[in-house]
Design a protein around this motif. Structure first.
Motif, PDB file in Angstrom:
ATOM      1  N   VAL A 283       9.782  -0.003  -9.614  1.00 18.90           N
ATOM      2  CA  VAL A 283       8.694   0.641  -8.879  1.00 18.90           C
ATOM      3  C   VAL A 283       7.847   1.459  -9.840  1.00 18.90           C
ATOM      4  N   GLN A 284       6.536   1.261  -9.790  1.00 18.45           N
ATOM      5  CA  GLN A 284       5.610   1.937 -10.693  1.00 18.45           C
ATOM      6  C   GLN A 284       4.926   3.123  -9.997  1.00 18.45           C
ATOM      7  N   THR A 285       4.414   4.038 -10.792  1.00 23.04           N
ATOM      8  CA  THR A 285       3.660   5.164 -10.251  1.00 23.04           C
ATOM      9  C   THR A 285       2.335   4.666  -9.668  1.00 23.04           C
ATOM     10  N   LEU A 286       2.027   5.112  -8.457  1.00 24.24           N
ATOM     11  CA  LEU A 286       0.791   4.700  -7.792  1.00 24.24           C
ATOM     12  C   LEU A 286      -0.390   5.526  -8.279  1.00 24.24           C
ATOM     13  N   THR A 287      -1.568   4.910  -8.260  1.00 23.51           N
ATOM     14  CA  THR A 287      -2.811   5.590  -8.625  1.00 23.51           C
ATOM     15  C   THR A 287      -3.728   5.651  -7.411  1.00 23.51           C
ATOM     16  N   GLN A 288      -4.805   6.422  -7.531  1.00 22.30           N
ATOM     17  CA  GLN A 288      -5.793   6.464  -6.458  1.00 22.30           C
ATOM     18  C   GLN A 288      -6.400   5.079  -6.244  1.00 22.30           C
ATOM     19  N   ARG A 289      -6.595   4.335  -7.335  1.00 23.71           N
ATOM     20  CA  ARG A 289      -7.138   2.977  -7.213  1.00 23.71           C
ATOM     21  C   ARG A 289      -6.224   2.098  -6.370  1.00 23.71           C
ATOM     22  N   ASP A 290      -4.900   2.205  -6.584  1.00 23.91           N
ATOM     23  CA  ASP A 290      -3.952   1.414  -5.795  1.00 23.91           C
ATOM     24  C   ASP A 290      -4.125   1.694  -4.305  1.00 23.91           C
ATOM     25  N   TYR A 291      -4.194   2.970  -3.964  1.00 26.99           N
ATOM     26  CA  TYR A 291      -4.351   3.346  -2.550  1.00 26.99           C
ATOM     27  C   TYR A 291      -5.669   2.821  -1.987  1.00 26.99           C
ATOM     28  N   LYS A 292      -6.728   2.925  -2.764  1.00 25.36           N
ATOM     29  CA  LYS A 292      -8.045   2.501  -2.272  1.00 25.36           C
ATOM     30  C   LYS A 292      -8.087   0.985  -2.074  1.00 25.36           C
ATOM     31  N   ILE A 293      -7.466   0.237  -2.986  1.00 29.75           N
ATOM     32  CA  ILE A 293      -7.408  -1.209  -2.828  1.00 29.75           C
ATOM     33  C   ILE A 293      -6.614  -1.571  -1.574  1.00 29.75           C
ATOM     34  N   ALA A 294      -5.457  -0.949  -1.412  1.00 28.18           N
ATOM     35  CA  ALA A 294      -4.600  -1.248  -0.259  1.00 28.18           C
ATOM     36  C   ALA A 294      -5.301  -0.904   1.050  1.00 28.18           C
ATOM     37  N   THR A 295      -5.978   0.238   1.078  1.00 24.21           N
ATOM     38  CA  THR A 295      -6.660   0.679   2.305  1.00 24.21           C
ATOM     39  C   THR A 295      -7.833  -0.224   2.643  1.00 24.21           C
ATOM     40  N   ALA A 296      -8.647  -0.545   1.637  1.00 27.48           N
ATOM     41  CA  ALA A 296      -9.799  -1.422   1.870  1.00 27.48           C
ATOM     42  C   ALA A 296      -9.340  -2.792   2.344  1.00 27.48           C
ATOM     43  N   CYS A 297      -8.297  -3.306   1.721  1.00 26.59           N
ATOM     44  CA  CYS A 297      -7.753  -4.599   2.118  1.00 26.59           C
ATOM     45  C   CYS A 297      -7.245  -4.558   3.551  1.00 26.59           C
ATOM     46  N   THR A 298      -6.500  -3.512   3.900  1.00 32.45           N
ATOM     47  CA  THR A 298      -5.879  -3.430   5.220  1.00 32.45           C
ATOM     48  C   THR A 298      -6.917  -3.319   6.331  1.00 32.45           C
ATOM     49  N   TYR A 299      -7.889  -2.432   6.166  1.00 32.53           N
ATOM     50  CA  TYR A 299      -8.936  -2.283   7.183  1.00 32.53           C
ATOM     51  C   TYR A 299      -9.661  -3.610   7.416  1.00 32.53           C
ATOM     52  N   SER A 300     -10.106  -4.249   6.333  1.00 32.14           N
ATOM     53  CA  SER A 300     -10.878  -5.487   6.457  1.00 32.14           C
ATOM     54  C   SER A 300     -10.007  -6.634   6.960  1.00 32.14           C
ATOM     55  N   LEU A 301      -8.746  -6.642   6.555  1.00 35.31           N
ATOM     56  CA  LEU A 301      -7.841  -7.691   6.996  1.00 35.31           C
ATOM     57  C   LEU A 301      -7.665  -7.655   8.513  1.00 35.31           C
ATOM     58  N   CYS A 302      -7.646  -6.465   9.075  1.00 29.49           N
ATOM     59  CA  CYS A 302      -7.530  -6.343  10.533  1.00 29.49           C
ATOM     60  C   CYS A 302      -8.684  -7.077  11.220  1.00 29.49           C
ATOM     61  N   SER A 303      -9.907  -6.845  10.740  1.00 31.48           N
ATOM     62  CA  SER A 303     -11.076  -7.514  11.330  1.00 31.48           C
ATOM     63  C   SER A 303     -11.008  -9.024  11.126  1.00 31.48           C
TER      64      SER A 303
END
Length: 356
Positions: A283-303
């Motif tokens: 398991v690696q340390t998460l960055t702000q970029r990781d969170y932003k990618i995951a969030t953007a992907c998740t929101y759009s994936l729902c639609s």
């Protein structure tokens, strides 16, 4: 939490010093630690280590900053012969290292001990066990959604909100994990990533983001082939995962953060967990970029899933490639089937494309 590998553990006596009749082998190397040192600036340290066989004793170890000068490995090993961590001064009957450059340096300084260049799975297992202890909160303050203050509350809240919506639409009820979707997020230089929805069989609900289709296929190949318990752990690729966990399975430190910050959770079985895991399963340390990618992907994936859910239940589909924009005009593009990207002028990621 993403299912952890379970390498074989040996029963050892930590106080045992090899008998004179035992052939002593020292297994050495320089490895990357599965944790981060925060100050003065966050760095992932390295460690020089010597393991003695057959006793399984750690003879010497030294953690160092890879960006600063440190003792050379040859001097480190020679010092260990004089002042080992356990037992009296001694020299091994043979030495094994995986790095051919380390072996060459050792041979220049040590002519009377055979030095072999070969894999050192024993050291890989030590690092894997250390990573497991850290992820389970057995070392340090325990896992944190905020990575010791490096991830702002607003970013974590946004991630939780997106996961709450994703859990409610339950894409795994109509999709198999092999029905992969291509993901492109130009702003974050994500090109040709691969999305797999897991949970069709009712276990390990969530989303896995692979850096490429090739990475996804390598992961499947690794999962289908029973690994050698003494070989280095290899998952075939790195990846990010968004998993939904039971509250009782979440580390105490993370449950406490959710309660204190009043983060939204859709269900007692839907506590979201974001992880970035390297190809060794660490398991690696998460960055702000990781969170932003995951969030953007998740929101759009729902639609995307709401609009095209029926497509995943058909034997034959017409290719589709669509972009979704959030309130900040961040573009997230999905293409299905993955291989249809070429029809829309999308480039295949190179072997050097990291993405995550």
């Amino acid at each position: 939490m993403f299912p952890a590998m379970s390498p074989r553990k040996k029963k050892t006596d930590s106080n045992r010093v090899p008998k004179k009749s035992d052939a002593i082998e020292w297994v050495g190397g320089i490895l990357t630690c599965p944790f981060v040192i925060e100050k003065p600036a966050p760095i992932r340290p390295k460690v020089m280590m010597l393991l003695e066989l057959p006793s399984d004793l750690i003879i010497a170890s030294e953690i160092f900053n890879p960006h600063e000068p440190s003792i050379g490995f040859t001097d480190f090993l020679l010092s260990a012969t004089q002042t080992p961590l356990v037992g009296s001064p001694r020299r091994p009957d043979r030495i094994r290292v995986a790095d051919k450059n380390l072996a060459a340096d050792l041979r220049k300084a040590i002519q009377d001990i055979p030095i072999k260049t070969a894999q050192t799975p024993e050291l890989d297992l030590l690092m894997h066990h250390m990573a497991q202890h850290i992820s389970q909160g057995e070392m340090g303050p325990g896992p944190s959604y905020f990575e010791n203050g490096r991830i702002p509350l607003a970013i974590v809240e946004d991630f939780f909100n997106s996961c709450e919506v994703l859990y409610q639409i339950k894409p795994w009820t109509s999709m198999a994990d092999t029905q992969v979707i291509r993901l492109d997020i130009p702003k974050f230089k994500v090109q040709g990533a691969c999305i797999s929805i897991i949970g069709n069989l009712g276990e390990s609900l969530g989303v896995i983001l692979f850096p490429s289709l090739k990475g996804f296929e390598s992961f499947l190949h690794s999962a289908e082939n029973k690994p050698d318990p003494m070989a280095p752990v290899s998952l075939g690729t790195s990846f990010m995962s968004i998993n939904f966990e039971r509250g009782g399975d979440l580390p105490t430190s993370m449950r406490k953060e959710i309660m204190e910050k009043k983060l939204p959770v859709a269900d007692p079985n839907a506590y979201p967990m974001l992880q970035r895991i390297n190809d060794e399963g660490i398991v690696q340390t998460l960055t702000q970029r990781d969170y932003k990618i995951a969030t953007a992907c998740t929101y759009s994936l729902c639609s995307f899933i709401i609009k095209h859910r029926d497509m995943f239940e058909q034997d034959r589909v017409d290719p589709v490639s669509e972009s979704w924009l959030n309130e900040n005009n961040l573009e997230v593009r999905f293409t299905y089937p993955y291989e249809a990207g070429g029809l829309y002028g999308l480039k295949t990621p190179t072997s050097r494309q990291k993405n995550f």
